[in-house]
Design a protein around this motif. Structure first.
Motif, PDB file in Angstrom:
ATOM      1  N   PHE A  93       0.843  -1.178   0.000  1.00 47.20           N
ATOM      2  CA  PHE A  93       0.000   0.000   0.000  1.00 47.20           C
ATOM      3  C   PHE A  93       0.888   1.241   0.000  1.00 47.20           C
ATOM      4  CE2 PHE A  93      -1.868  -3.573   2.134  1.00 47.20           C
ATOM      5  CZ  PHE A  93      -3.086  -3.700   1.478  1.00 47.20           C
ATOM      6  N   ALA A  94       0.538   2.222  -0.822  1.00 45.42           N
ATOM      7  CA  ALA A  94       1.315   3.456  -0.878  1.00 45.42           C
ATOM      8  C   ALA A  94       0.776   4.446   0.150  1.00 45.42           C
ATOM      9  CB  ALA A  94       1.258   4.072  -2.272  1.00 45.42           C
ATOM     10  N   VAL A  95       1.695   5.019   0.907  1.00 37.87           N
ATOM     11  CA  VAL A  95       1.361   6.106   1.828  1.00 37.87           C
ATOM     12  C   VAL A  95       2.195   7.312   1.423  1.00 37.87           C
ATOM     13  CG1 VAL A  95       0.659   4.582   3.724  1.00 37.87           C
ATOM     14  CG2 VAL A  95       3.043   5.314   3.546  1.00 37.87           C
ATOM     15  N   LEU A  96       1.629   8.487   1.639  1.00 35.09           N
ATOM     16  CA  LEU A  96       2.241   9.731   1.186  1.00 35.09           C
ATOM     17  C   LEU A  96       2.471  10.658   2.371  1.00 35.09           C
ATOM     18  CD1 LEU A  96      -0.361  10.245  -1.662  1.00 35.09           C
ATOM     19  CD2 LEU A  96       1.870   9.165  -1.895  1.00 35.09           C
ATOM     20  N   ARG A  97       3.626  11.307   2.396  1.00 36.93           N
ATOM     21  CA  ARG A  97       3.918  12.276   3.468  1.00 36.93           C
ATOM     22  C   ARG A  97       3.486  13.657   2.977  1.00 36.93           C
ATOM     23  NH1 ARG A  97       7.705  12.544   7.865  1.00 36.93           N
ATOM     24  NH2 ARG A  97       8.756  10.703   7.073  1.00 36.93           N
ATOM     25  N   ARG A  98       2.556  14.256   3.711  1.00 34.60           N
ATOM     26  CA  ARG A  98       2.028  15.573   3.347  1.00 34.60           C
ATOM     27  C   ARG A  98       3.095  16.653   3.538  1.00 34.60           C
ATOM     28  NH1 ARG A  98      -3.906  16.800   3.563  1.00 34.60           N
ATOM     29  NH2 ARG A  98      -3.080  18.895   3.785  1.00 34.60           N
ATOM     30  N   THR A  99       3.107  17.595   2.638  1.00 36.11           N
ATOM     31  CA  THR A  99       4.041  18.710   2.720  1.00 36.11           C
ATOM     32  C   THR A  99       3.666  19.666   3.837  1.00 36.11           C
ATOM     33  OG1 THR A  99       4.458  18.572   0.357  1.00 36.11           O
ATOM     34  CG2 THR A  99       5.024  20.648   1.414  1.00 36.11           C
ATOM     35  N   ASP A 100       2.368  19.967   3.954  1.00 39.28           N
ATOM     36  CA  ASP A 100       1.932  21.020   4.875  1.00 39.28           C
ATOM     37  C   ASP A 100       1.819  20.584   6.330  1.00 39.28           C
ATOM     38  OD1 ASP A 100      -0.255  19.398   4.373  1.00 39.28           O
ATOM     39  OD2 ASP A 100      -1.675  21.052   4.172  1.00 39.28           O
ATOM     40  N   MET A 101       1.609  19.301   6.593  1.00 39.31           N
ATOM     41  CA  MET A 101       1.402  18.861   7.976  1.00 39.31           C
ATOM     42  C   MET A 101       2.403  17.822   8.435  1.00 39.31           C
ATOM     43  SD  MET A 101      -2.782  18.883   8.371  1.00 39.31           S
ATOM     44  CE  MET A 101      -2.908  17.160   8.137  1.00 39.31           C
ATOM     45  N   ASP A 102       3.291  17.353   7.559  1.00 41.63           N
ATOM     46  CA  ASP A 102       4.291  16.350   7.906  1.00 41.63           C
ATOM     47  C   ASP A 102       3.669  15.122   8.573  1.00 41.63           C
ATOM     48  OD1 ASP A 102       6.864  15.299   7.897  1.00 41.63           O
ATOM     49  OD2 ASP A 102       7.284  16.044   9.917  1.00 41.63           O
ATOM     50  N   VAL A 103       2.597  14.601   7.947  1.00 44.68           N
ATOM     51  CA  VAL A 103       1.968  13.360   8.404  1.00 44.68           C
ATOM     52  C   VAL A 103       1.834  12.436   7.198  1.00 44.68           C
ATOM     53  CG1 VAL A 103       0.691  14.467  10.281  1.00 44.68           C
ATOM     54  CG2 VAL A 103      -0.401  14.197   8.046  1.00 44.68           C
ATOM     55  N   TRP A 104       1.700  11.156   7.480  1.00 45.41           N
ATOM     56  CA  TRP A 104       1.490  10.156   6.426  1.00 45.41           C
ATOM     57  C   TRP A 104       0.006   9.935   6.245  1.00 45.41           C
ATOM     58  CZ3 TRP A 104       5.374   8.537   3.406  1.00 45.41           C
ATOM     59  CH2 TRP A 104       6.667   8.706   3.885  1.00 45.41           C
ATOM     60  N   GLN A 105      -0.420   9.840   4.979  1.00 42.96           N
ATOM     61  CA  GLN A 105      -1.814   9.590   4.662  1.00 42.96           C
ATOM     62  C   GLN A 105      -1.898   8.918   3.298  1.00 42.96           C
ATOM     63  OE1 GLN A 105      -2.980  13.949   4.183  1.00 42.96           O
ATOM     64  NE2 GLN A 105      -4.041  13.017   2.449  1.00 42.96           N
ATOM     65  N   VAL A 106      -3.110   8.532   2.904  1.00 39.62           N
ATOM     66  CA  VAL A 106      -3.347   8.074   1.542  1.00 39.62           C
ATOM     67  C   VAL A 106      -3.786   9.289   0.734  1.00 39.62           C
ATOM     68  CG1 VAL A 106      -3.859   5.705   2.263  1.00 39.62           C
ATOM     69  CG2 VAL A 106      -5.737   7.362   2.042  1.00 39.62           C
ATOM     70  N   VAL A 107      -4.112   9.102  -0.509  1.00 35.68           N
ATOM     71  CA  VAL A 107      -4.590  10.212  -1.349  1.00 35.68           C
ATOM     72  C   VAL A 107      -5.877  10.750  -0.740  1.00 35.68           C
ATOM     73  CG1 VAL A 107      -5.520  10.798  -3.618  1.00 35.68           C
ATOM     74  CG2 VAL A 107      -3.544   9.251  -3.428  1.00 35.68           C
ATOM     75  N   ALA A 108      -5.978  12.076  -0.640  1.00 32.90           N
ATOM     76  CA  ALA A 108      -7.171  12.696  -0.076  1.00 32.90           C
ATOM     77  C   ALA A 108      -7.443  14.015  -0.790  1.00 32.90           C
ATOM     78  CB  ALA A 108      -6.983  12.946   1.419  1.00 32.90           C
ATOM     79  N   GLY A 109      -8.706  14.352  -0.873  1.00 30.32           N
ATOM     80  CA  GLY A 109      -9.072  15.624  -1.487  1.00 30.32           C
ATOM     81  C   GLY A 109     -10.567  15.799  -1.508  1.00 30.32           C
ATOM     82  N   GLY A 110     -10.984  16.923  -2.050  1.00 30.63           N
ATOM     83  CA  GLY A 110     -12.402  17.238  -2.082  1.00 30.63           C
ATOM     84  C   GLY A 110     -12.953  17.281  -3.484  1.00 30.63           C
ATOM     85  N   GLY A 111     -14.262  17.195  -3.552  1.00 30.69           N
ATOM     86  CA  GLY A 111     -14.944  17.306  -4.830  1.00 30.69           C
ATOM     87  C   GLY A 111     -14.958  18.739  -5.312  1.00 30.69           C
ATOM     88  N   GLU A 112     -15.103  18.895  -6.609  1.00 28.52           N
ATOM     89  CA  GLU A 112     -15.194  20.217  -7.215  1.00 28.52           C
ATOM     90  C   GLU A 112     -16.465  20.295  -8.044  1.00 28.52           C
ATOM     91  OE1 GLU A 112     -11.593  20.752  -9.444  1.00 28.52           O
ATOM     92  OE2 GLU A 112     -10.377  20.906  -7.639  1.00 28.52           O
ATOM     93  N   ASP A 113     -17.119  21.448  -8.003  1.00 27.11           N
ATOM     94  CA  ASP A 113     -18.326  21.699  -8.793  1.00 27.11           C
ATOM     95  C   ASP A 113     -19.336  20.572  -8.606  1.00 27.11           C
ATOM     96  OD1 ASP A 113     -17.402  24.153  -9.803  1.00 27.11           O
ATOM     97  OD2 ASP A 113     -16.302  23.135 -11.394  1.00 27.11           O
ATOM     98  N   ASP A 114     -19.733  19.947  -9.702  1.00 30.10           N
ATOM     99  CA  ASP A 114     -20.757  18.904  -9.675  1.00 30.10           C
ATOM    100  C   ASP A 114     -20.173  17.495  -9.796  1.00 30.10           C
ATOM    101  OD1 ASP A 114     -22.839  20.750  -9.415  1.00 30.10           O
ATOM    102  OD2 ASP A 114     -22.966  21.032 -11.590  1.00 30.10           O
ATOM    103  N   GLU A 115     -18.905  17.315  -9.427  1.00 32.59           N
ATOM    104  CA  GLU A 115     -18.292  15.999  -9.494  1.00 32.59           C
ATOM    105  C   GLU A 115     -18.997  15.023  -8.558  1.00 32.59           C
ATOM    106  OE1 GLU A 115     -13.537  16.112 -10.243  1.00 32.59           O
ATOM    107  OE2 GLU A 115     -14.200  16.823  -8.285  1.00 32.59           O
ATOM    108  N   SER A 116     -19.015  13.770  -8.963  1.00 39.35           N
ATOM    109  CA  SER A 116     -19.424  12.703  -8.053  1.00 39.35           C
ATOM    110  C   SER A 116     -18.212  12.343  -7.195  1.00 39.35           C
ATOM    111  CB  SER A 116     -19.877  11.478  -8.851  1.00 39.35           C
ATOM    112  OG  SER A 116     -18.759  10.879  -9.487  1.00 39.35           O
ATOM    113  N   PRO A 117     -18.420  11.643  -6.087  1.00 41.65           N
ATOM    114  CA  PRO A 117     -17.262  11.194  -5.313  1.00 41.65           C
ATOM    115  C   PRO A 117     -16.287  10.351  -6.137  1.00 41.65           C
ATOM    116  CG  PRO A 117     -19.199  11.087  -3.940  1.00 41.65           C
ATOM    117  CD  PRO A 117     -19.675  11.418  -5.343  1.00 41.65           C
ATOM    118  N   ALA A 118     -16.787   9.476  -7.011  1.00 43.04           N
ATOM    119  CA  ALA A 118     -15.889   8.651  -7.831  1.00 43.04           C
ATOM    120  C   ALA A 118     -15.083   9.509  -8.798  1.00 43.04           C
ATOM    121  CB  ALA A 118     -16.687   7.597  -8.594  1.00 43.04           C
TER     122      ALA A 118
END
Length: 154
Positions: free
Chosen positions: A22-47
């Motif tokens: 499993f790939a984990v990523l170290r965030r630049t702004d908070m120096d923590v490990w996480q998976v890919v994360a983000g928010g929806g834009e406009d009328d996007e579905s979660p997928a």
């Protein structure tokens, strides 16, 4: 583009012989490990948001299978800058989880992360900062052990 009131997680995995990593990523702004994360834009579905975030954060140059997971979480709306533009009464936003199969893909981390590492389940679980990331990882791990991935989303 306006930020939609939901969040997505994408757990990258690859198969190495009979094992999964499993790939984990170290965030630049908070120096923590996480998976890919983000928010929806406009009328996007979660997928759609999950696919866009995975491609942007992992530098993917081609389409790869994206699988919906059952894991969900709720995040206080106040944690998001855009919360003041959301409908009145939006106190929490849902977080939807997905998995992405990168067995045949290379990743290149975006400016949002300083590094990525491929880990076995336990090591990934141990370094992830957020409970929702660990829950989605756990579901994916169990599904992979049971050979029970859901159908990929289009």
């Amino acid at each position: 583009m306006p930020r939609a009131p939901f969040q997505v997680l994408v757990v990258p995995f690859r198969r190495v012989g009979e094992q999964s990593e499993f790939a984990v990523l170290r965030r630049t702004d908070m120096d923590v490990w996480q998976v890919v994360a983000g928010g929806g834009e406009d009328d996007e579905s979660p997928a759609q948001a999950a696919a866009r975030e995975a491609h942007a954060e992992l530098g993917l140059c081609r389409s790869v299978p994206l699988y919906p997971l059952q894991s969900t979480a709720s995040i206080p709306a106040r944690f998001f800058v855009a919360h003041s533009s959301w409908p009145a009464g939006t106190y929490v936003v849902p977080e939807y989880s997905f998995a992405i199969d990168l067995t045949e893909a290379e990743i290149k981390v975006s400016h949002e992360h300083t590094e990525a590492q491929w880990l076995d389940y336990q090591a990934a679980h141990d370094v992830l900062q957020f409970d929702s990331n660990r829950t989605a990882l756990g579901e994916l791990h169990e599904r992979l052990l049971a050979s029970d991935l859901p159908l990929p989303v289009d």
